[in-house]
Design a protein around this motif. Structure first.
Motif, PDB file in Angstrom:
ATOM      1  N   SER A   1       0.847  -1.218  -0.015  1.00 16.84           N
ATOM      2  CA  SER A   1       0.206   0.018  -0.008  1.00 16.84           C
ATOM      3  C   SER A   1       0.579   1.328   0.189  1.00 16.84           C
ATOM      4  CB  SER A   1      -0.866   0.281   1.208  1.00 16.84           C
ATOM      5  OG  SER A   1      -1.540   1.256   1.363  1.00 16.84           O
ATOM      6  N   ARG A   2       0.241   2.239  -0.702  1.00 16.30           N
ATOM      7  CA  ARG A   2       1.077   3.797  -0.553  1.00 16.30           C
ATOM      8  C   ARG A   2       0.224   4.759   0.009  1.00 16.30           C
ATOM      9  NH1 ARG A   2       5.298   3.652  -3.958  1.00 16.30           N
ATOM     10  NH2 ARG A   2       5.667   2.187  -5.192  1.00 16.30           N
ATOM     11  N   CYS A   3      -1.067   4.315   0.565  1.00 14.69           N
ATOM     12  CA  CYS A   3      -1.816   5.408   1.316  1.00 14.69           C
ATOM     13  C   CYS A   3      -2.727   4.536   2.520  1.00 14.69           C
ATOM     14  CB  CYS A   3      -2.789   5.708   0.361  1.00 14.69           C
ATOM     15  SG  CYS A   3      -3.770   7.157   0.968  1.00 14.69           S
TER      16      CYS A   3
ATOM     17  N   GLN B   1      -8.597  -0.253  -0.813  1.00 16.42           N
ATOM     18  CA  GLN B   1      -9.892  -0.246  -0.532  1.00 16.42           C
ATOM     19  C   GLN B   1     -10.564   0.423  -2.003  1.00 16.42           C
ATOM     20  OE1 GLN B   1     -11.958   2.327   2.117  1.00 16.42           O
ATOM     21  NE2 GLN B   1     -13.054   0.947   2.749  1.00 16.42           N
ATOM     22  N   SER B   2     -10.075   1.143  -2.288  1.00 13.74           N
ATOM     23  CA  SER B   2     -10.719   2.098  -3.499  1.00 13.74           C
ATOM     24  C   SER B   2     -10.704   1.237  -4.670  1.00 13.74           C
ATOM     25  CB  SER B   2      -9.772   3.410  -3.939  1.00 13.74           C
ATOM     26  OG  SER B   2      -9.814   4.319  -3.028  1.00 13.74           O
TER      27      SER B   2
ATOM     28  N   ASN C   1     -14.263  -2.465  -8.029  1.00 11.88           N
ATOM     29  CA  ASN C   1     -14.484  -3.728  -8.542  1.00 11.88           C
ATOM     30  C   ASN C   1     -15.592  -4.846  -8.018  1.00 11.88           C
ATOM     31  OD1 ASN C   1     -12.244  -4.073 -10.914  1.00 11.88           O
ATOM     32  ND2 ASN C   1     -11.359  -3.200  -9.319  1.00 11.88           N
ATOM     33  N   GLY C   2     -15.938  -4.286  -6.712  1.00  8.36           N
ATOM     34  CA  GLY C   2     -16.917  -5.047  -6.102  1.00  8.36           C
ATOM     35  C   GLY C   2     -16.365  -6.045  -5.415  1.00  8.36           C
ATOM     36  N   TRP C   3     -15.103  -5.621  -5.137  1.00 10.46           N
ATOM     37  CA  TRP C   3     -14.198  -6.914  -4.383  1.00 10.46           C
ATOM     38  C   TRP C   3     -14.388  -6.708  -2.707  1.00 10.46           C
ATOM     39  CZ3 TRP C   3      -9.250  -5.859  -7.327  1.00 10.46           C
ATOM     40  CH2 TRP C   3      -9.333  -6.494  -8.730  1.00 10.46           C
ATOM     41  N   PRO C   4     -14.149  -7.670  -1.903  1.00 13.99           N
ATOM     42  CA  PRO C   4     -14.211  -7.484  -0.545  1.00 13.99           C
ATOM     43  C   PRO C   4     -13.103  -6.743  -0.081  1.00 13.99           C
ATOM     44  CG  PRO C   4     -13.967 -10.015  -1.008  1.00 13.99           C
ATOM     45  CD  PRO C   4     -13.883  -9.040  -2.206  1.00 13.99           C
TER      46      PRO C   4
END
Ligand code: MG
Length: 223
Positions: A63-65, A107-108, A113-116
């Motif tokens: 992650s970068r954020c 998360q974005s 994509n409608g992923w968990p």
């Protein structure tokens, strides 16, 4: 198996599952450009994501954020399924202040994509929690000041009275889906003011004058 810490009267309570709510404060839903829902939105975090005061939030290489979300935590003391709202508070052991750390970039992508949200929310160190205050020491859990300072600057400030759902509703709603067990922790969602964490930040979260959580932020060392 990690045990909770307690502000007074130490007890042996093992941390169970972490059930988290999204969008429980109107202003936070607005800042995320989304809407509140009639029923609570839930996701889970693993108990392995818990750290305590003095611990370090680790920025993973994926992650970068990372974002901070300060939240009221409710610790379950008595097992129950299909708990009526009128009995919900009998199942509470106490309260704590928590940070629901979120890899916002991951998360974005998941949202698009409608992923968990499991990856965005589930890394080790992504659930810093304070010691638990027993419920007998809390007059009204839905009238508590919730505050987060980063490097001594106030970043999030709200009162738990601003939550959309009552704790009774939340406990009853979750227990209609999954058995709530002693040691489970409900993270009740964050107010507005979420933002990015940087390496070297020092975070200080407070729940009124009841409990405090202090953690810092570092990059995760290469394995
Ligand atoms: Mg949250």
């Amino acid at each position: 198996m990690t045990q909770y810490q307690f502000v007074k009267q130490p007890m042996d309570v093992t941390i169970g599952k972490l059930i988290c709510l999204a969008r429980t404060y109107t202003e936070h839903a607005r800042e995320m450009q989304t809407v509140v829902t009639e029923d609570p939105l839930l996701f889970l975090k693993p108990a392995s994501s818990v750290i305590f005061t003095g611990g370090t939030i680790l920025i993973p290489s994926q992650s970068r954020c990372l974002h901070h979300e300060v939240e009221l935590g409710v610790v379950i003391g008595k097992k129950g399924r299909h708990i009526p709202e009128a009995q919900a508070m009998d199942h509470v052991l106490g309260y704590l202040v928590a940070l629901d750390i979120t890899a916002r970039d991951i998360q974005s992508t998941a949202k698009k994509n409608g992923w968990p949200w499991t990856i965005a929310k589930g890394f080790d160190t992504f659930a810093p929690i304070s010691a638990v205050v027993r419920k007998e020491q809390v007059a009204d859990p839905q009238d508590l000041d919730l505050e987060l300072r980063i490097n001594q600057m106030i970043k999030q400030k709200a009162n738990t009275s601003q939550m959309i759902y009552s704790l009774e509703r939340i406990i009853s709603f979750i227990s209609a889906i999954m058995t709530l067990e002693r040691g489970d922790l409900i993270l009740t969602g964050t107010p507005e003011g979420v933002g990015e964490l940087k390496e070297g930040d020092l975070l200080e979260a407070r729940l009124g004058s009841l409990c405090t959580l202090i953690v810092d932020v570092q990059k995760e060392p290469a394995p």
